[in-house]
Design a protein around this motif. Structure first.
Motif, mmCIF file in Angstrom:
data_model
loop_
_atom_site.group_PDB
_atom_site.id
_atom_site.type_symbol
_atom_site.label_atom_id
_atom_site.label_comp_id
_atom_site.label_asym_id
_atom_site.label_seq_id
_atom_site.Cartn_x
_atom_site.Cartn_y
_atom_site.Cartn_z
ATOM 1 N N HIS A 184 -0.924 -5.976 -6.062
ATOM 2 C CA HIS A 184 0.079 -6.885 -5.517
ATOM 3 C C HIS A 184 -0.517 -7.816 -4.474
ATOM 4 N N LEU A 185 -1.415 -7.315 -3.668
ATOM 5 C CA LEU A 185 -2.053 -8.162 -2.662
ATOM 6 C C LEU A 185 -2.891 -9.258 -3.315
ATOM 7 N N VAL A 186 -3.499 -8.959 -4.466
ATOM 8 C CA VAL A 186 -4.206 -9.998 -5.218
ATOM 9 C C VAL A 186 -3.221 -11.055 -5.708
ATOM 10 N N CYS A 187 -2.055 -10.615 -6.177
ATOM 11 C CA CYS A 187 -1.026 -11.564 -6.626
ATOM 12 C C CYS A 187 -0.604 -12.488 -5.487
ATOM 13 N N VAL A 188 -0.376 -11.919 -4.320
ATOM 14 C CA VAL A 188 0.046 -12.721 -3.170
ATOM 15 C C VAL A 188 -1.086 -13.640 -2.719
ATOM 16 N N ALA A 189 -2.318 -13.122 -2.693
ATOM 17 C CA ALA A 189 -3.464 -13.951 -2.307
ATOM 18 C C ALA A 189 -3.642 -15.111 -3.271
ATOM 19 N N SER A 190 -3.378 -14.868 -4.555
ATOM 20 C CA SER A 190 -3.462 -15.930 -5.554
ATOM 21 C C SER A 190 -2.453 -17.037 -5.251
ATOM 22 N N ALA A 191 -1.228 -16.649 -4.889
ATOM 23 C CA ALA A 191 -0.202 -17.644 -4.544
ATOM 24 C C ALA A 191 -0.592 -18.419 -3.283
ATOM 25 N N TRP A 192 -1.185 -17.747 -2.315
ATOM 26 C CA TRP A 192 -1.667 -18.438 -1.124
ATOM 27 C C TRP A 192 -2.784 -19.416 -1.479
ATOM 28 N N ALA A 193 -3.648 -19.031 -2.424
ATOM 29 C CA ALA A 193 -4.733 -19.927 -2.846
ATOM 30 C C ALA A 193 -4.168 -21.204 -3.450
ATOM 31 N N TYR A 194 -3.046 -21.075 -4.157
ATOM 32 C CA TYR A 194 -2.371 -22.266 -4.679
ATOM 33 C C TYR A 194 -1.922 -23.161 -3.532
ATOM 34 N N ASN A 195 -1.262 -22.574 -2.544
ATOM 35 C CA ASN A 195 -0.755 -23.356 -1.420
ATOM 36 C C ASN A 195 -1.873 -24.063 -0.662
ATOM 37 N N LEU A 226 0.819 -1.207 0.000
ATOM 38 C CA LEU A 226 0.000 0.000 0.000
ATOM 39 C C LEU A 226 0.854 1.259 0.000
ATOM 40 N N ALA A 227 2.114 1.149 0.459
ATOM 41 C CA ALA A 227 3.025 2.288 0.386
ATOM 42 C C ALA A 227 3.362 2.651 -1.061
ATOM 43 N N CYS A 228 3.118 1.715 -1.974
ATOM 44 C CA CYS A 228 3.346 1.971 -3.401
ATOM 45 C C CYS A 228 2.144 2.641 -4.063
ATOM 46 N N GLY A 229 1.076 2.875 -3.283
ATOM 47 C CA GLY A 229 -0.164 3.417 -3.818
ATOM 48 C C GLY A 229 -1.289 2.431 -3.602
ATOM 49 N N VAL A 230 -2.499 2.932 -3.451
ATOM 50 C CA VAL A 230 -3.624 2.049 -3.140
ATOM 51 C C VAL A 230 -3.890 1.066 -4.270
ATOM 52 N N VAL A 231 -3.996 1.554 -5.494
ATOM 53 C CA VAL A 231 -4.325 0.669 -6.618
ATOM 54 C C VAL A 231 -3.208 -0.340 -6.883
ATOM 55 N N PRO A 232 -1.959 0.097 -7.077
ATOM 56 C CA PRO A 232 -0.900 -0.914 -7.269
ATOM 57 C C PRO A 232 -0.759 -1.833 -6.070
ATOM 58 N N GLY A 233 -0.960 -1.289 -4.858
ATOM 59 C CA GLY A 233 -0.863 -2.120 -3.668
ATOM 60 C C GLY A 233 -1.899 -3.224 -3.665
ATOM 61 N N LEU A 234 -3.125 -2.895 -4.030
ATOM 62 C CA LEU A 234 -4.183 -3.905 -4.085
ATOM 63 C C LEU A 234 -3.879 -4.950 -5.160
ATOM 64 N N PHE A 241 1.552 -4.516 -11.177
ATOM 65 C CA PHE A 241 1.913 -3.865 -9.911
ATOM 66 C C PHE A 241 3.099 -2.936 -10.088
ATOM 67 N N VAL A 242 4.150 -3.425 -10.711
ATOM 68 C CA VAL A 242 5.377 -2.630 -10.839
ATOM 69 C C VAL A 242 5.119 -1.372 -11.657
ATOM 70 N N HIS A 243 4.455 -1.506 -12.797
ATOM 71 C CA HIS A 243 4.228 -0.344 -13.661
ATOM 72 C C HIS A 243 3.264 0.649 -13.025
ATOM 73 N N LEU A 244 2.192 0.141 -12.396
ATOM 74 C CA LEU A 244 1.262 1.062 -11.739
ATOM 75 C C LEU A 244 1.923 1.805 -10.585
#
Length: 263
Positions: free
Chosen positions: A110-121, A100-108, A144-147
C-alpha cells in the motif's frame, strides 16, 4: 463540520478520495476479510488518499491560481499553506501506521501505491509517463486488500485494476486539458488530445470489462447483462458528440468498478 474543516477537506479532492476508499472497503468485503481488517484497510486507504489529495493541491497551487480555479481553496487563499502542510504530514504518518497494521507485506504494498500517486503529483503528471502511477496504484490496491486477508488476488483482478486506473487517469484529465495547457502540463492525455484520450480510455475500460467478465464466477445471465451494458456505453462513446463520449466512458469505468467487486 466547521467551515475551516470543510475547506480543508475540499483541498483533499474528496470525491476521488471517497471513491477509492469505498472501492477498497467493498474489495475487502468481497475478499472475505474480517470486519476489523476491513476497517483497518479502509482507514489506511482513506489516510493515503487524503495525503495524495493535499499534496496535489500544495504542488499545484500556483498553477491553479494562474488559471483562476475557484474550486481550489489554496489557490483562492481560503486556507493557508501551513494548515494543509500539517494535515498532509499527519495523513502520511497515519498512512504508514495503518498500512503496517495490516501486516508488513501488505502494508509495504500500500505504501508503494501511495508513493506512486505522490510521484504523479510531484513529477510524472507533466510527462508522457503520467499514466504509470495510475496503473501501479490501481493495480496494487487489490493486491494490498487481498494480502491483508492472507492471500494474493487473482492476476486478472490486478490487471483489470491497472487498466481501470489508466482509463480513469485519461478521463480525469480531459476536463482540465485547457487549464493544464495554459500552465505547461504535458502528460499523456495532453499529448493525445480530448478525443483520442476518451477513445483510448474506452478501449482500456472495455478491455478491463472483458477480462473481468470472462474470468468471473458469475452466472451467464448476469455476465451477459454486464457485457451488453458495457457494449452499449462503448457504442455511445464512439458515435456520440460533445460530452457524450466522456460521460459514456465514465459509465464504463463505474461499471468496471462494480464488476471488480461482485465478480
Amino acid at each position: 463540520m466547521t467551515s475551516a474543516a470543510g475547506t480543508l477537506l475540499r483541498a483533499a479532492h474528496p470525491g476521488p478520495a471517497l471513491a477509492v476508499t469505498v472501492l477498497s472497503c467493498l474489495l475487502g468485503l468481497s475478499a472475505g476479510l474480517s470486519p476489523a481488517r476491513v476497517a483497518t484497510v479502509t482507514a489506511a486507504v482513506l489516510a493515503g488518499q487524503l495525503s495524495v489529495g493535499w499534496s496535489n493541491d500544495l504542488r499545484d497551487r500556483v498553477r491553479d491560481a494562474a488559471v483562476g480555479r475557484s474550486d481550489k481553496p489554496l489557490a483562492t487563499g481560503a486556507i493557508h499553506v501551513p494548515t494543509v502542510q500539517r494535515a498532509c504530514a499527519a495523513a502520511v504518518v497515519a498512512t504508514v501506521v495503518l498500512s503496517l497494521a495490516c501486516g508488513v507485506v501488505p502494508g509495504l504494498v500500500h505504501l508503494v501505491c501511495v508513493a506512486s500517486a505522490w510521484a504523479y503529483n510531484l513529477w510524472l503528471k507533466a510527462t508522457v509517463a503520467s499514466w504509470l502511477p495510475y496503473a501501479v496504484s490501481f493495480g496494487g490496491l487489490p493486491v494490498f486488500v487481498h494480502l491483508a486477508g492472507g492471500s494474493p488476488p487473482p492476476a486478472e483482478v490486478v490487471a483489470g485494476g491497472a487498466l481501470l486506473g489508466v482509463g480513469a487517469h485519461l478521463l480525469n484529465v480531459v476536463p482540465d486539458l485547457a487549464d493544464d495547457a495554459a500552465t505547461g502540463v504535458r502528460g499523456l492525455p495532453h499529448r493525445l488530445g480530448a478525443r483520442r484520450s476518451t477513445l483510448l480510455a474506452v478501449a482500456l475500460l472495455v478491455t478491463a470489462s472483458v477480462l473481468l467478465l470472462v474470468t468471473s464466477s458469475m452466472a451467464s445471465a448476469p455476465t451477459v447483462l454486464w457485457a451488453v451494458l458495457v457494449a452499449g456505453l462503448a457504442g455511445f462513446a464512439l458515435v456520440g458528440r460533445g460530452r457524450a463520449p466522456f460521460y459514456s466512458a465514465v459509465g464504463i469505468a463505474l461499471t468496471d468498478v462494480v464488476i471488480l467487486v461482485v465478480r
